[in-house]
Design a protein around this motif. Structure first.
Motif, PDB file in Angstrom:
ATOM      1  N   SER A 151       0.801  -1.220   0.000  1.00 16.01           N
ATOM      2  CA  SER A 151       0.000   0.000   0.000  1.00 16.01           C
ATOM      3  C   SER A 151       0.837   1.275   0.000  1.00 16.01           C
ATOM      4  O   SER A 151       0.283   2.375  -0.063  1.00 16.01           O
ATOM      5  N   ILE A 152       2.151   1.160   0.096  1.00 16.00           N
ATOM      6  CA  ILE A 152       3.002   2.341   0.246  1.00 16.00           C
ATOM      7  C   ILE A 152       2.979   3.194  -1.021  1.00 16.00           C
ATOM      8  O   ILE A 152       2.740   2.700  -2.131  1.00 16.00           O
ATOM      9  N   TYR A 161       9.941   2.597   3.869  1.00 13.79           N
ATOM     10  CA  TYR A 161       9.405   1.637   4.835  1.00 13.79           C
ATOM     11  C   TYR A 161      10.448   1.437   5.925  1.00 13.79           C
ATOM     12  O   TYR A 161      11.509   0.871   5.690  1.00 13.79           O
ATOM     13  N   LEU A 162      10.141   1.916   7.139  1.00 15.37           N
ATOM     14  CA  LEU A 162      11.098   1.902   8.232  1.00 15.37           C
ATOM     15  C   LEU A 162      10.956   0.624   9.046  1.00 15.37           C
ATOM     16  O   LEU A 162       9.908   0.362   9.646  1.00 15.37           O
ATOM     17  N   PRO A 195       8.397  -9.433  -0.879  1.00 15.16           N
ATOM     18  CA  PRO A 195       8.777  -9.585  -2.292  1.00 15.16           C
ATOM     19  C   PRO A 195       9.468  -8.312  -2.785  1.00 15.16           C
ATOM     20  O   PRO A 195       8.868  -7.235  -2.791  1.00 15.16           O
ATOM     21  N   LEU A 196      10.713  -8.418  -3.182  1.00 22.61           N
ATOM     22  CA  LEU A 196      11.476  -7.228  -3.551  1.00 22.61           C
ATOM     23  C   LEU A 196      10.987  -6.572  -4.830  1.00 22.61           C
ATOM     24  O   LEU A 196      11.312  -5.413  -5.102  1.00 22.61           O
ATOM     25  N   ASN A 197      10.180  -7.282  -5.631  1.00 21.15           N
ATOM     26  CA  ASN A 197       9.635  -6.619  -6.819  1.00 21.15           C
ATOM     27  C   ASN A 197       8.706  -5.468  -6.435  1.00 21.15           C
ATOM     28  O   ASN A 197       8.530  -4.522  -7.213  1.00 21.15           O
ATOM     29  N   LEU A 198       8.142  -5.516  -5.211  1.00 27.56           N
ATOM     30  CA  LEU A 198       7.289  -4.416  -4.776  1.00 27.56           C
ATOM     31  C   LEU A 198       8.094  -3.138  -4.591  1.00 27.56           C
ATOM     32  O   LEU A 198       7.620  -2.043  -4.904  1.00 27.56           O
ATOM     33  N   GLY A 215       9.163   2.178  -6.513  1.00 25.70           N
ATOM     34  CA  GLY A 215      10.294   3.080  -6.324  1.00 25.70           C
ATOM     35  C   GLY A 215      10.544   3.322  -4.848  1.00 25.70           C
ATOM     36  O   GLY A 215      10.946   4.417  -4.432  1.00 25.70           O
ATOM     37  N   ALA A 216      10.273   2.287  -4.036  1.00 25.74           N
ATOM     38  CA  ALA A 216      10.270   2.442  -2.579  1.00 25.74           C
ATOM     39  C   ALA A 216      11.558   1.919  -1.947  1.00 25.74           C
ATOM     40  O   ALA A 216      12.272   1.096  -2.527  1.00 25.74           O
TER      41      ALA A 216
END
Length: 326
Positions: free
Chosen positions: A227-228, A234-235, A248-251, A256-257
């Motif tokens: 949802s970011i 993301y801390l 999942p690193l594709n997210l 672009g997070a």
């Protein structure tokens, strides 16, 4: 002196309150008569032998406390006997006295109460480092705080508001959500009853939060990271739910997070000047009334087992503080 001794790290039930010799500070050390100490989640992990730091046995748990300097070792200049101080020593706080490195001791400004000071350094230091340093939070951005009614969560709400951000606080009950609104949250989500992703989408007009502050981990992490917002940060604060999530690193690619680790204790050790600057800003905000620890339970130091029970039952909003007689 008396202290809670851990000589068998199988959990709080193995701790014993004992009389032990009062230590003398060596060069570069300070002995503090402890007036108040706060209970943090790592204090539970360390007596369960689950924390990354595994001290030699026996040891006295209790990472964060405040009190009055009783004695100083050779070379200590910034505090003297009689000074009111706060300390984040990693160990030693659950007793009547503690000897800690002088570098871990911070003089208290006038008007800073001992219970507030005992509940301040770790939670507010962590949250300031996370939001202001690691996330580079800007005024007008939206911050989603998970576990928002806990110690670091309540600190994060207050710091984000002091920095001019919009705060969405997510917690596990309506009662906890109400507390978050009382201390400044603009909106709340009860993630035990609602559909988390739908509520995040509705509260951010579909854009998602710019910053997620996550001390919970577990099964909340992936839906929240999905949802970011674009260029979101993301801390990773901790894993109070118990399990360490796999994302999942594709997210991260699609959004672009950034997934950003936060380890305030190591930051304070490696970058003491920047940490001192952060603590100075926090002390100023405290004096201005912008931030103040939420302390729901204040117990006697000898009631440490009850304090651990409250934490294990998730019955602590804000911080729990243990005190010694003056």
């Amino acid at each position: 002196m008396h202290a809670w001794i851990c000589d068998n790290p199988i959990g709080p039930q193995a701790l014993t309150w004992k009389e032990v010799p009062t230590p003398e500070p060596k060069a570069g050390e300070v002995r503090v008569a402890i007036r108040a100490a706060s209970l943090n989640f790592p204090d539970l992990l360390i007596v369960q032998n689950k924390y990354q730091m595994k001290p030699p046995l026996p040891f006295v748990p209790g990472s964060e406390f405040s009190g009055v300097v009783e004695a100083v070792g050779e070379g200590v200049r910034h505090v003297k006997p009689g000074d009111a101080v706060a300390a984040f020593g990693g160990l030693g706080g659950f007793g009547t006295q503690a000897v800690v490195p002088a570098a871990s001791v911070v003089p208290l400004p006038a008007g800073f109460s001992f219970p507030d000071a005992a509940a301040f350094l770790c939670t507010y230091g962590t949250s300031h480092h996370a939001l202001m340093d690691r996330a580079a939070l800007k005024p007008g951005e939206t911050v989603l705080v998970l576990g928002a009614a806990g110690g670091v969560g309540t600190a994060a709400i207050q710091i984000a508001k002091a920095a001019g951000a919009r705060v969405i606080a997510a917690a596990s009950s309506d009662d906890k959500c109400a507390l978050c609104r009382e201390i400044g949250a603009d909106a709340t989500i009860n993630y035990s009853t609602g559909h988390l992703r739908d509520e995040i989408k509705a509260l951010t007009d579909g854009k998602g939060p710019d910053v997620v502050y996550d001390p919970v981990g577990g099964d909340l992490a992936e839906p929240v990271f999905r949802s970011i917002g674009w260029r979101g940060r993301y801390l990773v604060i901790g894993f109070a739910q118990g399990s360490i999530p796999s994302l999942p690193l594709n997210l991260a690619l699609l959004k672009g997070a950034s997934i950003v680790g936060v380890f305030w204790g190591e930051f304070a050790r490696r970058e003491p000047q920047r940490n001192a600057q952060a603590l100075t800003e926090l002390a100023t905000w405290y004096a201005q009334g912008k931030i103040r620890p939420v302390i729901e339970h204040q117990l006697a130091m000898t009631d440490l087992p009850k304090a651990f029970d409250l934490m294990a039952a998730r019955q602590v909003r804000g911080k729990l503080v243990l005190t010694n007689p003056a």
